[in-house]
Design a protein around this motif. Structure first.
Motif, short mmCIF file in Angstrom:
data_model
loop_
_atom_site.label_atom_id
_atom_site.label_comp_id
_atom_site.label_asym_id
_atom_site.label_seq_id
_atom_site.Cartn_x
_atom_site.Cartn_y
_atom_site.Cartn_z
N GLN A 1 -5.67 9.64 -0.89
CA GLN A 1 -6.64 10.26 0.01
C GLN A 1 -6.19 11.69 0.30
O GLN A 1 -5.01 11.99 0.20
CB GLN A 1 -6.78 9.48 1.32
N THR A 2 -7.16 12.51 0.62
CA THR A 2 -6.80 13.89 0.97
C THR A 2 -7.75 14.47 2.01
O THR A 2 -8.96 14.21 1.99
CB THR A 2 -6.76 14.81 -0.28
N GLY A 3 -7.13 15.23 2.92
CA GLY A 3 -7.93 15.99 3.88
C GLY A 3 -8.08 17.42 3.40
O GLY A 3 -8.78 18.22 4.03
N ALA A 4 -7.42 17.75 2.29
CA ALA A 4 -7.47 19.13 1.76
C ALA A 4 -8.46 19.17 0.61
O ALA A 4 -8.15 18.75 -0.51
CB ALA A 4 -6.07 19.54 1.28
N ARG B 1 -0.11 9.05 -6.73
CA ARG B 1 -0.51 10.35 -7.29
C ARG B 1 -0.34 10.37 -8.81
O ARG B 1 -0.60 11.37 -9.45
CB ARG B 1 0.29 11.49 -6.64
N TRP C 1 -2.29 16.33 -8.70
CA TRP C 1 -2.46 14.88 -8.83
C TRP C 1 -3.93 14.49 -8.86
O TRP C 1 -4.30 13.46 -9.42
CB TRP C 1 -1.75 14.13 -7.69
N TYR D 1 -13.89 13.36 4.42
CA TYR D 1 -12.65 12.77 3.91
C TYR D 1 -12.86 12.46 2.43
O TYR D 1 -13.96 12.02 2.05
CB TYR D 1 -12.39 11.48 4.69
N ARG E 1 0.84 -1.21 0.00
CA ARG E 1 0.00 0.00 0.00
C ARG E 1 0.87 1.25 0.00
O ARG E 1 1.80 1.39 0.77
CB ARG E 1 -0.91 0.04 1.23
N ARG E 2 0.57 2.12 -0.91
CA ARG E 2 1.24 3.42 -1.00
C ARG E 2 0.19 4.43 -1.43
O ARG E 2 -0.78 4.06 -2.09
CB ARG E 2 2.35 3.39 -2.08
N THR E 3 0.44 5.68 -1.11
CA THR E 3 -0.42 6.73 -1.66
C THR E 3 0.07 7.00 -3.08
O THR E 3 1.25 7.30 -3.28
CB THR E 3 -0.33 8.00 -0.81
N GLN F 1 -4.88 20.56 -5.98
CA GLN F 1 -3.74 19.63 -6.02
C GLN F 1 -3.72 18.98 -7.41
O GLN F 1 -4.72 18.38 -7.83
CB GLN F 1 -3.89 18.56 -4.94
C1 LIG Z 1 -5.67 11.90 6.51
C2 LIG Z 1 -4.71 12.00 5.36
C3 LIG Z 1 -4.71 13.12 4.57
C4 LIG Z 1 -3.84 13.22 3.49
N1 LIG Z 1 -3.91 14.32 2.69
C5 LIG Z 1 -3.11 14.38 1.60
C6 LIG Z 1 -3.19 15.49 0.72
O1 LIG Z 1 -3.96 16.41 0.92
N2 LIG Z 1 -2.40 15.51 -0.38
C7 LIG Z 1 -1.51 14.50 -0.64
O2 LIG Z 1 -0.84 14.57 -1.67
N3 LIG Z 1 -1.42 13.44 0.19
C8 LIG Z 1 -2.19 13.34 1.29
N4 LIG Z 1 -2.11 12.27 2.12
C9 LIG Z 1 -1.14 11.21 1.82
C10 LIG Z 1 0.09 11.32 2.69
O3 LIG Z 1 0.90 12.36 2.23
C11 LIG Z 1 0.82 9.98 2.66
O4 LIG Z 1 0.00 9.03 3.29
C12 LIG Z 1 2.16 10.06 3.35
O5 LIG Z 1 3.04 10.85 2.62
C13 LIG Z 1 2.79 8.68 3.56
O6 LIG Z 1 2.93 8.03 2.33
P1 LIG Z 1 2.24 6.63 2.04
O7 LIG Z 1 0.75 6.80 2.15
O8 LIG Z 1 2.64 6.27 0.64
O9 LIG Z 1 2.72 5.66 3.07
C14 LIG Z 1 -2.95 12.16 3.21
C15 LIG Z 1 -2.96 11.04 4.02
C16 LIG Z 1 -3.83 10.93 5.06
C17 LIG Z 1 -3.83 9.69 5.93
#
Ligand SMILES: Cc1cc2nc3c(=O)[nH]c(=O)nc-3n(C[C@H](O)[C@H](O)[C@H](O)COP(=O)(O)O)c2cc1C
Length: 381
Positions: A326-329, A178, A272, A350, A174-176, A270
């Motif tokens: 995911q994003t909180g923004a 973009r 992405w 969310y 799992r990774r975030t 954003q």
């Molecule tokens: C509650 C939450 C809000 C986040 N909001 C953003 C965001 O607004 N923009 C973004 O690019 N990443 C966002 N992220 C992703 C984080 O930047 C990311 O989880 C973190 O850098 C760790 O990387 P990983 O998810 O690949 O382990 C968010 C993650 C979480 C859990």
């Protein structure tokens, strides 16, 4: 004695009364609105006489009486006291998050302390085993599922998600993401993901009727969070905004049209966010939670519930070969508008997204090397 207004103080009107609410120590008190003026006179350390000099139009008796009440409430702090030192510390730690975040945090802290048995607000920890005082208020309960009967519906395929990838692999993969290929996600995959994350798993008897459970733990099984799907690239679905009806396993079309530019705009510009194939907005229907838990602390549980669903979404998407994000923004009112929500009792918390991930992600952060570690304090010296 020199006194100063607590830095951690919020004043508001509630049910017609003016309330002075210091936090985390102190108690909320209903006072005459003139208390606000008296508190203003204690912006910096002052004796009551010095403050009285700035409040010429109030009688010394009024000031003396109000100062005593404000000291008792913890709204005025004595110079050199433990409470004053702690007040400074909290103001320093919470900084720019004050007053909104610190007030919500502390005003909803320790709510289970100091209540006589039977008077405590119920902890949102499940329907069974709640302590005395956790009786659900009488009256009709809100519907378990949100439904848009007038909206055109797509009944989704019911092939369950193939979730055979070992948990360890899914966890560490799992990774975030973009960066996405732009290839459409199949309807089967979206349907499997929605069912696995947001669909009912089973139904339980809470003593006043049925509740349902999902694959994520949810405070009190209230299931106050609904899922709204913004489709950009899903085969068989036109771009637009849909509500996921978990009871029918259907998408209900709320509004047609959704573009990558709009997606980026909704996600606070954003870049992405223009690239995922679809978005899922988690929106809380507050009444489902508050009807059981009148304590404002339960709003914390709504946020925690959203986090649980977000993690289950990310893991399930990964197991299905998608890249989650995911994003909180995000622009709250605009997102609510796209989901057809009035943003009063039903409000977005969310924003999740997913798509087919680019194998070579452009936006992925590089691994930390020597220079990064040199610039980092790993532990306090
Ligand atoms: C509650 C939450 C809000 C986040 N909001 C953003 C965001 O607004 N923009 C973004 O690019 N990443 C966002 N992220 C992703 C984080 O930047 C990311 O989880 C973190 O850098 C760790 O990387 P990983 O998810 O690949 O382990 C968010 C993650 C979480 C859990």
């Amino acid at each position: 004695m020199r006194l100063r207004r607590s830095r951690c103080l919020t004043c508001y009107w509630h049910e017609g009364a003016f309330v002075v609410h210091p936090h985390p120590h102190g108690t909320s008190m209903e006072l005459h609105p003139a208390a606000a003026e008296i508190l203003t006179a204690f912006d910096e350390w002052s004796t009551p006489d010095e403050a009285a000099g700035r409040l010429g139009h109030l009688t010394p008796d009024t000031i003396e009486e109000a100062v005593a009440a404000l000291v008792d409430a913890g709204a005025l702090l004595a110079q050199g006291s433990t409470a004053a030192r702690r007040d400074e510390l909290i103001a320093g730690q919470w900084g720019a998050w004050m007053p909104e975040a610190s007030f919500f945090h502390y005003a909803t802290s320790d709510v289970y302390d100091g209540h006589p048995a039977g008077d405590a607000p119920a902890p949102p920890d499940g329907e069974a085993g709640d302590p005395a005082g956790a009786e659900a208020p009488a009256g009709p309960l809100p519907p378990l599922f949100t439904s848009h009967p007038a909206a055109p519906r797509v009944l989704l395929p019911r092939r369950p998600a193939e979730l055979r990838t070992p948990l360890g692999e899914v966890l560490y993969d799992r990774r975030t993401h973009r960066d996405f290929t732009g290839a459409p996600v199949s309807l089967d995959t979206l349907a499997a993901l929605l069912a696995a994350v947001f669909g009912p798993v089973d139904f339980i008897d809470c003593g006043r009727g049925a509740l349902y459970r999902r694959t994520s733990p949810q405070g009190g099984s209230r299931q106050e969070i609904d899922a709204y799907v913004g489709v950009l690239g899903v085969s068989g679905l036109s771009p637009g905004w849909y509500h996921y009806n978990g009871l029918l396993h259907a998408l209900e079309l709320l509004s047609e049209g959704f573009t990558p530019q709009d997606a980026a705009h909704l996600c606070a510009d954003q870049s992405w966010a223009a690239r995922p194939a679809f978005f899922v907005v988690l929106a809380a229907r507050l009444e489902r939670m508050s009807v059981k838990y009148p304590t404002p602390r339960a709003y914390r549980v709504c946020l925690l519930d959203a986090g649980h669903l977000g993690q289950t979404f990310a893991l399930t998407a990964t197991a299905l070969g998608l890249g989650p994000a995911q994003t909180g923004a995000f622009r709250d009112s605009a997102v609510a508008g796209r989901c057809g929500l009035d943003n009063t009792g039903h409000t977005p918390l969310y924003v999740l997204a997913a798509g087919h991930p680019e194998p070579e992600a452009r936006d992925a952060p590089p691994p930390a090397g020597v220079a990064a570690f040199e610039a980092t304090t790993l532990v306090a010296p």
